[in-house]
Scaffold this motif. Structure first.
Motif, PDB file in Angstrom:
ATOM      1  N   ALA A 132       0.860  -1.200   0.000  1.00 29.23           N
ATOM      2  CA  ALA A 132       0.000   0.000   0.000  1.00 29.23           C
ATOM      3  C   ALA A 132       0.886   1.237   0.000  1.00 29.23           C
ATOM      4  O   ALA A 132       0.938   1.994   0.982  1.00 29.23           O
ATOM      5  CB  ALA A 132      -0.924  -0.027   1.212  1.00 29.23           C
ATOM      6  N   PRO A 133       1.608   1.490  -1.103  1.00 31.52           N
ATOM      7  CA  PRO A 133       2.587   2.589  -1.108  1.00 31.52           C
ATOM      8  C   PRO A 133       1.959   3.978  -1.069  1.00 31.52           C
ATOM      9  O   PRO A 133       2.645   4.950  -0.753  1.00 31.52           O
ATOM     10  CB  PRO A 133       3.342   2.361  -2.427  1.00 31.52           C
ATOM     11  CG  PRO A 133       2.389   1.604  -3.289  1.00 31.52           C
ATOM     12  CD  PRO A 133       1.602   0.743  -2.364  1.00 31.52           C
ATOM     13  N   HIS A 134       0.667   4.083  -1.379  1.00 29.82           N
ATOM     14  CA  HIS A 134       0.064   5.413  -1.503  1.00 29.82           C
ATOM     15  C   HIS A 134      -0.736   5.817  -0.272  1.00 29.82           C
ATOM     16  O   HIS A 134      -1.472   6.809  -0.319  1.00 29.82           O
ATOM     17  CB  HIS A 134      -0.833   5.450  -2.735  1.00 29.82           C
ATOM     18  CG  HIS A 134      -0.100   5.094  -4.002  1.00 29.82           C
ATOM     19  ND1 HIS A 134       1.005   5.798  -4.453  1.00 29.82           N
ATOM     20  CD2 HIS A 134      -0.290   4.081  -4.898  1.00 29.82           C
ATOM     21  CE1 HIS A 134       1.449   5.253  -5.579  1.00 29.82           C
ATOM     22  NE2 HIS A 134       0.680   4.197  -5.856  1.00 29.82           N
ATOM     23  N   VAL A 145      -1.366  -6.365   4.934  1.00 28.77           N
ATOM     24  CA  VAL A 145      -1.815  -6.408   3.541  1.00 28.77           C
ATOM     25  C   VAL A 145      -3.300  -6.091   3.415  1.00 28.77           C
ATOM     26  O   VAL A 145      -3.735  -5.395   2.493  1.00 28.77           O
ATOM     27  CB  VAL A 145      -1.513  -7.804   2.945  1.00 28.77           C
ATOM     28  CG1 VAL A 145      -2.130  -7.938   1.549  1.00 28.77           C
ATOM     29  CG2 VAL A 145      -0.017  -8.046   2.890  1.00 28.77           C
ATOM     30  N   GLU A 146      -4.095  -6.574   4.346  1.00 32.98           N
ATOM     31  CA  GLU A 146      -5.552  -6.504   4.197  1.00 32.98           C
ATOM     32  C   GLU A 146      -6.184  -5.255   4.792  1.00 32.98           C
ATOM     33  O   GLU A 146      -7.197  -4.775   4.290  1.00 32.98           O
ATOM     34  CB  GLU A 146      -6.182  -7.748   4.824  1.00 32.98           C
ATOM     35  CG  GLU A 146      -5.776  -9.053   4.178  1.00 32.98           C
ATOM     36  CD  GLU A 146      -6.192  -9.158   2.712  1.00 32.98           C
ATOM     37  OE1 GLU A 146      -7.127  -8.454   2.306  1.00 32.98           O
ATOM     38  OE2 GLU A 146      -5.551  -9.932   1.977  1.00 32.98           O
ATOM     39  N   LEU A 147      -5.654  -4.700   5.875  1.00 32.99           N
ATOM     40  CA  LEU A 147      -6.289  -3.535   6.495  1.00 32.99           C
ATOM     41  C   LEU A 147      -6.316  -2.311   5.575  1.00 32.99           C
ATOM     42  O   LEU A 147      -7.302  -1.557   5.588  1.00 32.99           O
ATOM     43  CB  LEU A 147      -5.606  -3.199   7.822  1.00 32.99           C
ATOM     44  CG  LEU A 147      -5.852  -4.200   8.969  1.00 32.99           C
ATOM     45  CD1 LEU A 147      -5.129  -3.751  10.233  1.00 32.99           C
ATOM     46  CD2 LEU A 147      -7.338  -4.368   9.249  1.00 32.99           C
ATOM     47  N   PRO A 148      -5.267  -2.085   4.760  1.00 34.74           N
ATOM     48  CA  PRO A 148      -5.390  -0.946   3.830  1.00 34.74           C
ATOM     49  C   PRO A 148      -6.574  -1.079   2.864  1.00 34.74           C
ATOM     50  O   PRO A 148      -7.193  -0.081   2.506  1.00 34.74           O
ATOM     51  CB  PRO A 148      -4.057  -0.983   3.072  1.00 34.74           C
ATOM     52  CG  PRO A 148      -3.107  -1.617   4.039  1.00 34.74           C
ATOM     53  CD  PRO A 148      -3.912  -2.651   4.757  1.00 34.74           C
ATOM     54  N   ARG A 149      -6.908  -2.304   2.457  1.00 31.47           N
ATOM     55  CA  ARG A 149      -8.086  -2.501   1.595  1.00 31.47           C
ATOM     56  C   ARG A 149      -9.350  -2.061   2.314  1.00 31.47           C
ATOM     57  O   ARG A 149     -10.279  -1.544   1.701  1.00 31.47           O
ATOM     58  CB  ARG A 149      -8.209  -3.974   1.197  1.00 31.47           C
ATOM     59  CG  ARG A 149      -7.094  -4.502   0.302  1.00 31.47           C
ATOM     60  CD  ARG A 149      -7.311  -5.995   0.098  1.00 31.47           C
ATOM     61  NE  ARG A 149      -6.265  -6.605  -0.706  1.00 31.47           N
ATOM     62  CZ  ARG A 149      -6.452  -7.137  -1.917  1.00 31.47           C
ATOM     63  NH1 ARG A 149      -7.649  -7.127  -2.445  1.00 31.47           N
ATOM     64  NH2 ARG A 149      -5.455  -7.675  -2.575  1.00 31.47           N
ATOM     65  N   SER A 150      -9.397  -2.313   3.629  1.00 31.44           N
ATOM     66  CA  SER A 150     -10.578  -1.938   4.395  1.00 31.44           C
ATOM     67  C   SER A 150     -10.723  -0.422   4.467  1.00 31.44           C
ATOM     68  O   SER A 150     -11.832   0.119   4.437  1.00 31.44           O
ATOM     69  CB  SER A 150     -10.489  -2.519   5.805  1.00 31.44           C
ATOM     70  OG  SER A 150     -10.363  -3.917   5.745  1.00 31.44           O
ATOM     71  N   ILE A 151      -9.579   0.251   4.587  1.00 32.95           N
ATOM     72  CA  ILE A 151      -9.625   1.710   4.600  1.00 32.95           C
ATOM     73  C   ILE A 151     -10.175   2.225   3.271  1.00 32.95           C
ATOM     74  O   ILE A 151     -11.049   3.089   3.222  1.00 32.95           O
ATOM     75  CB  ILE A 151      -8.215   2.289   4.859  1.00 32.95           C
ATOM     76  CG1 ILE A 151      -7.754   1.935   6.269  1.00 32.95           C
ATOM     77  CG2 ILE A 151      -8.196   3.799   4.646  1.00 32.95           C
ATOM     78  CD1 ILE A 151      -6.336   2.365   6.566  1.00 32.95           C
TER      79      ILE A 151
END
Length: 905
Positions: A196-198, A219-225
């Motif tokens: 999640a570089p951005h 890996v997965e928590l940024p998708r939730s955001i």
């Protein structure tokens, strides 16, 4: 794989060792999302790059109740090679997979798998991978552990991944363990930057704090955001927060995709058309395979090896929990209807589709349990019967099913059996109540000295016999008689047992009846049993009967007969692949054969008994084998090991109140103290064996310690403290002509006569007149005592003959401390002796010795492997090491090389 350099290096070493023919297994343990899957993937990639073949099985909650499902998955690519196995092993594997009617023992299944894998690995080294092994069916897990413990000589590596909880999975197996911890701050930041570089700095800091070093969360928590999924607070466990994130992602999928993924979560191994039919039943509209694509795009599913699977097990459980109760019932009902050709899977889906009592679903599960039992899958059968009990509306049938499950569980998992027994409420008849009593007695080994327990068993035996269950009644009497003997209870307590036994109408030569008499009332009925044993013409193919007769002979001190009966029982159990029962005669035969010579072979049997007991989860017989091994170590001069084992035995909960085990431990301590010259301590230790209130008191076993008691008393100048004990033993021997007791009493009487300053010649004459041909330990000890007495009476020339015989006898046995005493006495008699040379056979390991003996008997490598539960390649490796140790060059020379050992065994 940031932050996992050490773990990767461990896996690479494992693979390199396997390619060099030094296989091993590694259990990777860690919390959900900690990186186990990534490490397995790295192992597979490294193995493939090094030219190794990879076999994989994935544990699935939906298949954990289907026997050998995981094993079938693992061996799928090799099933075409079954023809290379022996016919017996072919039948075993086919039976495990439901393709044959033979009931296999899982040890034999393990041997078949080991042979199959080894044959393939001989061409191409192998990596075995088991992901989510905590969800593999128990039968598969047992077989994998069996195989993993026997990879030392194979070009095979095994890597098994399990979660930290449940904590008991794959612990205590002797397999290598690698626990994955959280990533450090630097590694966690690098993982997050890669995936999640951005992220904005505040979001990045939030994810790092929430993930706490868990790679999956990173890996997965940024998708939730990005999906704006609201997560629970930090107080909720991370796994639950992740499941909430996955559930939110699932909720955003199209309706058809949700229905298809929901069906997939109920059974990830169902064919896609069946899953789509279940999805249609919940949506009311047709669902096509394309419906899975949005779930793949969302990162919930992936295609791997041409199979659809969840990217992580937490995703499956999150989806399954999201499905409404009604939709779950519908999905399982559709899957059950579609699986008519797979009755076991159908039965489990039918039970999951049921609300409230359902006799039809109960019957299907019961039938599935019967099929599982026929395939040797005891745990699957137990699970099926337990679930069936939940589906019946009849309290009596529920209790009957639970009792049946408990009976089966008691052979493999005492804790599980105890839980099932606790749920039994109402039983229909006396026979079932008696069966329940037998199971309870099996799972509650404590309290063997409780006379009330013995009377309860006798009451149930009488009721079972009245109900026509004479065999069950005999087993209850047998359990009661074991309590008497292990607890050292007097004959008066056992009288109730033999009274019930007398009503059963068993033939006079029935092995279990003779064993009950010997254990319950050795003084009153032992003489009759001893008279009968040499006159029997038993069925030597009856392994259980041989074990009962061996037990009777042991308790009555007829050690040569006990060794013969128990060795026959062990050979039969071994040939039948009944490893769980094999432990018992091996442990018992090992003890009695300590006094009959052939100690290297005894050591091999005891080590095998202990290993088998550990593998089969039988703590009582594991401790029993250790008690015999403590005696062996004490006799052979391995004193530190003997004392450590004795301490382990007395501290073990498995032997609480079991005076026979405590007595063996105390005897070993006394032998060590005597051998080290601490004779006062030895006498104090051994005197405890004769105190009725002491935990080490067992009337038969303390008779067998008389020689050591007499030696300690004589050497300390305290013969008076042993004289009354020896006289009482003589009175008992007059009533009960136990061969072991008679020889022990004769020796002790002669030694105490010397200590008393009397003319001990007559006592020595009586002892030496006994037949000691089969009793090399007693013969050598008597020669030493007699030669010492002669020398001290200035009969120097006469003394040298028995002292030489004693030295040679102890050397043959490997009794180092006694051999040293014989040399000292010979030196005092004017004759020097060279130090004892260690015979070649004692340089062999336990398994090498067993291999050599079986090869000398003419068995092939494959036959030896099946006897010892190892592969034929391991046998070949043993022989490669054995030949130079024995100074020979070929198999044809083994018999001559081992002739001396055969003569003393």
């Amino acid at each position: 794989m940031h932050g996992r350099d050490e773990e990767l290096a461990t896996v690479e070493r494992l693979l390199a060792e396997a390619r060099a023919g030094r296989g091993a297994a590694l259990v990777i343990r860690g919390d959900a999302g900690i990186g186990k899957t990534m490490l397995l993937a790295a192992a597979q990639q490294a193995a493939a790059g090094a030219g190794m073949a990879v076999l994989q099985a994935n544990g699935a909650e939906a298949e954990s109740a289907l026997p050998f499902a995981g094993l079938h998955q693992l061996l799928g690519p090799l099933l075409g090679d079954l023809g290379a196995l022996t016919p017996r092993l072919q039948r075993t594997l086919r039976s495990a997979f439901g393709q044959d009617d033979e009931r296999p023992d899982w040890f034999t299944v393990g041997l078949a798998v080991l042979e199959l894998l080894g044959d393939r690995a001989a061409r191409t080294p192998l990596l075995l991978v088991a992901e989510d092994a905590h969800w593999l069916d128990p039968e598969t897990l047992n077989v994998l552990v069996f195989v993993a413990r026997r990879l030392a000589g194979e070009p095979i590596a095994a890597v098994l991944a399990v979660r930290t909880q449940p904590a008991g999975v794959l612990t205590g197996t002797g397999l290598g363990q690698l626990t994955l911890g959280d990533l450090d701050d630097g590694a966690a930041a690098r993982v997050l930057a890669d995936h999640a570089p951005h992220l904005s700095p505040p979001a990045r800091d939030w994810v790092l704090a929430q993930a706490a070093g868990n790679p999956l969360a990173l890996v997965e928590l940024p998708r939730s955001i990005q999906a704006q999924v609201e997560l629970p607070s930090e107080l909720v466990p991370l796994s639950e927060r992740l499941e909430t994130a996955f559930a939110g992602r699932f909720a955003q999928l199209p309706a058809g995709t949700r229905a298809a993924v929901a069906a997939f979560s109920a059974d990830p191994n169902c064919p896609v058309p069946t899953l789509l039919a279940a999805a249609r039943a919940t949506t009311g509209t047709a669902v096509t395979p394309a419906a899975f694509q949005p779930a793949i795009d969302a990162g919930l599913l992936q295609v791997q090896g041409r199979r659809l699977r969840f990217r992580h097990p937490l995703m499956r459980s999150a989806v399954y929990r999201c499905v409404t109760e009604f939709d779950r019932l519908t999905i399982h009902a559709v899957l059950a209807d579609a699986l008519a050709d797979d009755p076991d899977r159908r039965a489990w889906h039918r039970s999951a589709a049921t609300l409230g009592p359902d006799e039809e679903a109960c019957a299907e599960l019961e039938a599935a349990a019967v099929r599982a039992l026929g395939r040797g899958a005891v745990r699957a059968a137990v699970g099926g019967l337990g679930r069936a009990a939940e589906l019946t509306g009849s309290p009596q049938r529920r209790s009957a099913l639970l009792l049946q499950a408990a009976e089966l569980a008691s052979t493999e998992d005492l804790g599980l059996a105890a839980g099932l027994v606790g749920r039994v409420e109402l039983l229909a008849g006396a026979a079932d109540r008696a069966r329940l009593a037998l199971v309870r007695d099996t799972i509650e080994p404590a309290g063997v000295a409780d006379a009330a327990r013995i009377h309860r068993l006798c009451d149930h035996a009488a009721e079972a016999h009245a109900a026509g269950e004479t065999g069950l009644a005999a087993l209850l009497c047998w359990r009661a008689s074991l309590c008497c003997w292990f607890a050292g209870l007097p004959d008066a307590v056992g009288a109730r047992i033999t009274a019930v036994l007398g009503t059963l109408g068993l033939p006079a030569d029935e092995p279990i009846g003779l064993a009950i008499q010997a254990h319950a009332q050795p003084d009153a009925l032992g003489p009759g049993v001893l008279h009968q044993l040499p006159r029997l013409v038993p069925d030597r193919a009856d392994a259980d009967g041989m074990r009962y007769l061996g037990s009777a002979a042991l308790t009555l001190g007829d050690f040569p007969s006990a060794a013969s009966f128990m060795s026959t029982a062990a050979a039969n159990y071994r040939a039948q692949g009944r490893a769980t029962l094999l432990t018992r005669p091996l442990a018992v035969a090992g003890y009695v054969r300590l006094w009959l010579g052939g100690w290297p072979a005894v050591r091999a049997d005891l080590e095998e008994a202990e290993a088998l007991a550990e593998e089969t989860g039988d703590p009582f017989w594991m401790v029993t084998a250790r008690a015999s091994r403590a005696m062996h170590d004490a006799l052979t001069g391995n004193h530190a090991a003997a004392l450590n084992l004795a301490d382990d035995i007395t501290a073990s909960p498995a032997t609480a109140g079991v005076r026979a085990a405590a007595g063996a431990a105390q005897h070993a301590r006394g032998i060590v103290a005597n051998a080290e010259g601490r004779h006062d301590e030895a006498l104090d230790l051994l005197l405890r064996m004769y105190a009725p209130a002491d935990p080490a008191y067992q009337p038969d076993m303390h008779g067998w310690a008389l020689p050591d008691l007499a030696d300690a008393a004589a050497r300390t100048g305290r013969p008076g403290e042993a004289r009354g004990i020896v006289e009482a033993a003589g009175e008992r021997a007059a009533r009960l002509p136990s061969p072991m007791l008679l020889r022990c009493h004769a020796y002790a009487s002669a030694v105490l006569a010397v200590a008393d300053g009397a003319d001990a010649g007559a006592a020595f004459d009586r002892a030496r007149a006994m037949d000691l041909a089969a009793w090399p330990v007693h013969r050598a000890r008597l020669d030493l005592a007699y030669g010492t007495w002669l020398r001290r009476r200035k009969r120097i020339l006469e003394s040298r003959v028995p002292l030489r015989a004693a030295r040679d006898g102890f050397d043959t046995l490997g009794a180092v401390a006694w051999g040293r005493l014989a040399r000292e006495e010979l030196r005092a008699a004017g004759e020097e002796s060279t130090s004892r040379a260690v015979p070649q056979r004692e340089r062999l390991t336990a398994q090498e010795l067993q291999t050599a003996m079986l090869a000398a008997a003419g068995l092939s490598n494959r036959e030896i492997g099946q006897r010892l539960f190892v592969s034929h390649r391991t046998v070949s490796s043993h022989l490669y090491r054995i030949f130079p140790k024995l100074g020979i060059t070929g198999r044809s020379q083994l018999r001559d090389a081992l002739e001396a050992l055969a003569q003393t065994t």
